[in-house]
Write an enzyme that holds these catalytic residues in place. Sequence first.
Site, PDB file in Angstrom:
ATOM      1  N   GLY A   1     -10.370   1.481  -1.007  1.00 51.90           N
ATOM      2  CA  GLY A   1     -11.495   0.602  -1.329  1.00 51.90           C
ATOM      3  C   GLY A   1     -12.709   1.409  -1.771  1.00 51.90           C
TER       4      GLY A   1
ATOM      5  N   THR B   1       3.449  -8.826  -4.035  1.00 56.48           N
ATOM      6  CA  THR B   1       2.700  -8.716  -5.283  1.00 56.48           C
ATOM      7  C   THR B   1       1.281  -8.239  -4.967  1.00 56.48           C
ATOM      8  OG1 THR B   1       3.954 -10.551  -6.187  1.00 56.48           O
ATOM      9  CG2 THR B   1       1.889 -10.013  -7.299  1.00 56.48           C
ATOM     10  N   LEU B   2       0.808  -7.288  -5.743  1.00 53.30           N
ATOM     11  CA  LEU B   2      -0.571  -6.801  -5.586  1.00 53.30           C
ATOM     12  C   LEU B   2      -1.353  -7.212  -6.823  1.00 53.30           C
ATOM     13  CD1 LEU B   2       0.340  -3.187  -4.424  1.00 53.30           C
ATOM     14  CD2 LEU B   2      -0.230  -5.135  -2.976  1.00 53.30           C
ATOM     15  N   GLU B   3      -2.481  -7.834  -6.616  1.00 56.24           N
ATOM     16  CA  GLU B   3      -3.335  -8.250  -7.742  1.00 56.24           C
ATOM     17  C   GLU B   3      -4.449  -7.217  -7.836  1.00 56.24           C
ATOM     18  OE1 GLU B   3      -3.760 -11.060  -5.104  1.00 56.24           O
ATOM     19  OE2 GLU B   3      -1.724 -11.716  -5.443  1.00 56.24           O
TER      20      GLU B   3
HETATM   21  O1  LIG Z   1      -1.342 -10.841  -2.449  1.00 53.29           O
HETATM   22  C1  LIG Z   1      -0.350 -11.492  -2.094  1.00 53.29           C
HETATM   23  C2  LIG Z   1      -0.473 -12.703  -1.387  1.00 53.29           C
HETATM   24  C3  LIG Z   1       0.671 -13.369  -1.013  1.00 53.29           C
HETATM   25  N1  LIG Z   1       1.882 -12.868  -1.341  1.00 53.29           N
HETATM   26  C4  LIG Z   1       3.091 -13.598  -0.969  1.00 53.29           C
HETATM   27  C5  LIG Z   1       3.312 -13.647   0.523  1.00 53.29           C
HETATM   28  C6  LIG Z   1       3.191 -15.092   0.870  1.00 53.29           C
HETATM   29  O2  LIG Z   1       4.075 -15.424   1.915  1.00 53.29           O
HETATM   30  C7  LIG Z   1       3.477 -15.788  -0.431  1.00 53.29           C
HETATM   31  C8  LIG Z   1       2.842 -17.139  -0.623  1.00 53.29           C
HETATM   32  O3  LIG Z   1       1.477 -17.035  -0.504  1.00 53.29           O
HETATM   33  P1  LIG Z   1       0.553 -18.332  -0.713  1.00 53.29           P
HETATM   34  O4  LIG Z   1       0.963 -19.433   0.209  1.00 53.29           O
HETATM   35  O5  LIG Z   1      -0.846 -17.870  -0.648  1.00 53.29           O
HETATM   36  O6  LIG Z   1       0.908 -18.726  -2.206  1.00 53.29           O
HETATM   37  P2  LIG Z   1       0.948 -20.131  -2.945  1.00 53.29           P
HETATM   38  O7  LIG Z   1       0.347 -19.926  -4.264  1.00 53.29           O
HETATM   39  O8  LIG Z   1       0.377 -21.200  -2.078  1.00 53.29           O
HETATM   40  O9  LIG Z   1       2.483 -20.377  -3.085  1.00 53.29           O
HETATM   41  P3  LIG Z   1       3.604 -19.598  -3.883  1.00 53.29           P
HETATM   42  O10 LIG Z   1       3.015 -18.399  -4.528  1.00 53.29           O
HETATM   43  O11 LIG Z   1       4.603 -19.238  -2.855  1.00 53.29           O
HETATM   44  O12 LIG Z   1       4.114 -20.598  -4.853  1.00 53.29           O
HETATM   45  O13 LIG Z   1       2.970 -14.920  -1.417  1.00 53.29           O
HETATM   46  C9  LIG Z   1       2.015 -11.674  -2.035  1.00 53.29           C
HETATM   47  O14 LIG Z   1       3.097 -11.197  -2.321  1.00 53.29           O
HETATM   48  N2  LIG Z   1       0.878 -11.022  -2.383  1.00 53.29           N
END
Ligand SMILES: O=c1ccn([C@H]2C[C@H](O)[C@@H](COP(=O)(O)OP(=O)(O)OP(=O)(O)O)O2)c(=O)[nH]1
Length: 177
Positions: A96, A118-120
């Site tokens: 950071g 996934t890393l953003e």
């Molecule tokens: O930076 C991140 C954040 C989350 N996750 C994964 C772990 C988590 O268990 C899943 C779902 O996260 P979230 O519920 O926030 O995503 P969503 O957009 O609500 O659903 P999805 O992406 O599963 O469709 O995404 C990552 O790989 N990286």
Amino acid sequence: MILTGAEIIKEVKEQYIFIEPFHKENVNPNSYNYTLNKELIKIYHDSITNEIREEKLSLTEQGYILEPGILYLGVTNEKIGSSKYATSLIGRSSVGRLGIHLQISANLGHTGTYHRWTLEIRAAKKIRVYPNMKIGQVSFWCNQGQIDLYQGVYKEFNSPHKAIEDKIFSERLNKNE
Ligand SMILES: O=c1ccn([C@H]2C[C@H](O)[C@@H](COP(=O)(O)OP(=O)(O)OP(=O)(O)O)O2)c(=O)[nH]1
């Protein structure tokens, strides 16, 4: 409650937490350091065509300079998840301080998911990153209440050890311990 390093080691051994590959030296007092995979996707605005473009990058040992104002989608080398705990994926203070963000907004890993994260990635200034560097950390949190299965995009995961891991993981999940 957040797990201590000693408890993370114990739960990995007991197979209530999956971190693959797992190295004890990456355990911290309340977290585990994950590493950056060499594959990155660069998402940028092409000012000539006025389109959003994606470019696949493969980092070499020389590293790669991230530019500010661009989104990079990275991925952890480690497959991480738990049938018992919720996971939170955060950055490391040392990274950071270099101006690297690993998250846009979501750091929560649902109980019952197990995959490469996934890393953003965004950079506050030009900064070089290297494949396999220890870039961030994950922590594990105790749940309170019934665990409902996650149905999102990470439900289907890929692994060379998939069959065995699937079996152990779903056994643990079904026990709901
Ligand atoms: O930076 C991140 C954040 C989350 N996750 C994964 C772990 C988590 O268990 C899943 C779902 O996260 P979230 O519920 O926030 O995503 P969503 O957009 O609500 O659903 P999805 O992406 O599963 O469709 O995404 C990552 O790989 N990286």
